[in-house]
Design a protein around this motif. Structure first.
Motif, PDB file in Angstrom:
ATOM      1  N   ARG A 201       0.829  -1.196   0.000  1.00 58.59           N
ATOM      2  CA  ARG A 201       0.000   0.000   0.000  1.00 58.59           C
ATOM      3  C   ARG A 201       0.868   1.252   0.000  1.00 58.59           C
ATOM      4  NH1 ARG A 201      -3.051  -3.644   3.146  1.00 58.59           N
ATOM      5  NH2 ARG A 201      -5.219  -3.837   2.417  1.00 58.59           N
ATOM      6  N   SER A 202       0.226   2.369  -0.331  1.00 54.23           N
ATOM      7  CA  SER A 202       0.957   3.624  -0.467  1.00 54.23           C
ATOM      8  C   SER A 202       1.577   4.091   0.849  1.00 54.23           C
ATOM      9  CB  SER A 202       0.002   4.707  -1.006  1.00 54.23           C
ATOM     10  OG  SER A 202       0.569   5.985  -0.889  1.00 54.23           O
ATOM     11  N   TYR A 203       0.844   3.964   1.956  1.00 54.98           N
ATOM     12  CA  TYR A 203       1.324   4.530   3.223  1.00 54.98           C
ATOM     13  C   TYR A 203       2.684   3.954   3.647  1.00 54.98           C
ATOM     14  CZ  TYR A 203       1.464   6.125   8.060  1.00 54.98           C
ATOM     15  OH  TYR A 203       1.866   6.698   9.249  1.00 54.98           O
ATOM     16  N   PRO A 204       2.827   2.630   3.780  1.00 61.63           N
ATOM     17  CA  PRO A 204       4.143   2.114   4.189  1.00 61.63           C
ATOM     18  C   PRO A 204       5.231   2.407   3.167  1.00 61.63           C
ATOM     19  CG  PRO A 204       2.669   0.319   3.585  1.00 61.63           C
ATOM     20  CD  PRO A 204       1.837   1.552   3.662  1.00 61.63           C
ATOM     21  N   LEU A 205       4.865   2.450   1.867  1.00 60.56           N
ATOM     22  CA  LEU A 205       5.858   2.741   0.830  1.00 60.56           C
ATOM     23  C   LEU A 205       6.379   4.168   0.978  1.00 60.56           C
ATOM     24  CD1 LEU A 205       6.382   4.076  -2.218  1.00 60.56           C
ATOM     25  CD2 LEU A 205       7.384   1.865  -1.670  1.00 60.56           C
ATOM     26  N   ARG A 206       5.472   5.124   1.172  1.00 55.67           N
ATOM     27  CA  ARG A 206       5.873   6.523   1.287  1.00 55.67           C
ATOM     28  C   ARG A 206       6.690   6.767   2.553  1.00 55.67           C
ATOM     29  NH1 ARG A 206       2.064   9.677   2.264  1.00 55.67           N
ATOM     30  NH2 ARG A 206       0.291   8.270   2.540  1.00 55.67           N
ATOM     31  N   HIS A 207       6.452   5.956   3.585  1.00 55.77           N
ATOM     32  CA  HIS A 207       7.181   6.091   4.847  1.00 55.77           C
ATOM     33  C   HIS A 207       8.330   5.074   4.958  1.00 55.77           C
ATOM     34  CE1 HIS A 207       3.475   8.296   5.754  1.00 55.77           C
ATOM     35  NE2 HIS A 207       4.148   8.904   6.693  1.00 55.77           N
ATOM     36  N   PHE A 208       8.797   4.586   3.833  1.00 54.42           N
ATOM     37  CA  PHE A 208       9.916   3.632   3.803  1.00 54.42           C
ATOM     38  C   PHE A 208      11.127   4.281   4.463  1.00 54.42           C
ATOM     39  CE2 PHE A 208      11.411  -0.127   1.206  1.00 54.42           C
ATOM     40  CZ  PHE A 208      12.669  -0.191   1.780  1.00 54.42           C
ATOM     41  N   HIS A 209      11.688   3.611   5.473  1.00 57.44           N
ATOM     42  CA  HIS A 209      12.815   4.147   6.234  1.00 57.44           C
ATOM     43  C   HIS A 209      13.990   3.181   6.168  1.00 57.44           C
ATOM     44  CE1 HIS A 209      15.104   5.829   9.640  1.00 57.44           C
ATOM     45  NE2 HIS A 209      14.377   6.928   9.463  1.00 57.44           N
TER      46      HIS A 209
END
Length: 357
Positions: A201-209
């Motif tokens: 999903r977009s959320y975990p991808l955008r917050h990839f750390h």
């Protein structure tokens, strides 16, 4: 005043003089004796009436905020995104926020939500569900409310005419051409490439750390996952060789450990990727690539359903089955994602009939 009720002697104050006159005290005493004749304890009856009066002072807006606070721990990011509270804030509280919750009935709810019941069906459904939670929360606080008011309101509103639309997705056969067109090397293009390759999903991808990577495995924290039972466990994502290459390229943009930073602060937004696809003339949206991947699994591979569903982070099977199934199929999913990545990058035929599967 002294009375005997159920074999017990009770002493009841009638009020302080001179605030309470002798006449008023006699009236209270007469009313109390009448209650005793009915078999009621006048002191308990007075307390009950006080509670009822107090319940009328609990406004919906206050109960809604209290219910939200008590559920923050269950919500992603402690509900900071506002998705839980927004349907109430926009469509319910402007009309009913200052109404005592004990006075709210199905007609009030019907009149409040009828303007959006068919035109904004999903929003109306969420607002109705949140309102039901508020009523149950009030009941748990000991307030006199009709917890069935939302069910009655649904009956009055009738079945919604609006037909939900799925998020537009590219057919899996067209994904390689789009993937290979993302050659500009921008943060947005790299994020879209990794989104496609991992099917997350977009959320975990955008917050990839950076600290979420361990070799060829990306571990998404539990709080960033949607729809997983209790959200108590992290989710491991196998990284194909192509995905690792994208990550290496994205490291040059890293800020505060995040690989896909926003223009000024934070991380890129979901709208950034959607707008990019829209400018390119695509109706499909980023989230739709999960559907593309799932269709590919079903139509072009023989991968078992439970592995395909696990690759999407879905929870499959009944509670008993899940209790006994402790594996997350990481090895099998690693081969699956490698085959998907090879197809996206154009390294195998379009049929993607990889021997690895």
């Amino acid at each position: 005043m002294r009375v005997s009720i159920h074999g017990r002697r009770r002493e009841m104050g009638l009020g302080a003089f001179p605030e309470v006159s002798l006449k008023e005290a006699r009236e209270v005493a007469n009313e109390a004796r009448a209650l005793v004749r009915q078999g009621l304890d006048p002191i308990k009856e007075r307390e009950r009436r006080k509670r009822e009066a107090a319940s009328n002072l609990h406004l919906l807006k206050d109960i809604a905020l209290d219910a939200f606070e008590s559920r923050k721990a269950e919500l992603k990011g402690d509900g900071k995104a506002g998705r839980w509270f927004t349907p109430l804030e926009l469509h319910v509280l402007p009309k009913l926020g200052k109404v005592p919750i004990g006075e709210i009935d199905q007609r009030d709810i019907r009149d409040t939500l009828s303007p959006i019941w068919h035109t904004k069906a999903d929003t109306a459904r969420k607002a109705m569900n949140r309102l039901g939670i508020c009523l149950k929360h009030a009941a748990a606080l000991g307030l006199e409310v009709d917890i069935q008011a939302t069910d009655k309101a649904r009956a009055l509103l009738g079945k919604q005419r609006h037909t939900p639309k799925n998020i537009p997705a590219l057919p899996w056969q067209e994904v390689p051409e789009f993937y290979q067109s993302l050659s500009g090397g921008s943060v947005t293009e790299l994020a879209l490439r990794l989104l496609i390759l991992t099917a997350v999903r977009s959320y975990p991808l955008r917050h990839f750390h950076e600290d979420q990577i361990d070799g060829d495995v990306w571990t998404i924290p539990a709080e960033a996952m949607k729809g997983r039972v209790g959200a108590t466990s992290a989710f491991r994502v196998p990284l194909s060789s192509e995905a690792q290459a994208v990550i290496d390229e994205a490291r040059k943009f890293e800020r505060d450990g995040f690989l896909f930073p926003g223009f000024r602060k934070g991380v890129i937004s979901d709208m950034t990727m959607s707008s990019f696809m829209k400018r390119r003339g695509f109706e499909a949206r980023p989230h739709g690539f999960r559907s593309s991947f799932r269709d590919w699994c079903a139509e072009a591979t023989e991968v078992p359903r439970e592995i395909a569903e696990t690759a999407l982070g879905h929870v499959s099977g009944g509670s008993v089955e899940r209790a006994y199934r402790r594996t997350d199929y990481l090895e099998q999913r690693s081969r699956l994602m490698q085959a998907w990545s090879l197809g996206c990058a154009g390294m195998v035929e379009k049929s993607w009939e990889a021997d690895a599967l």
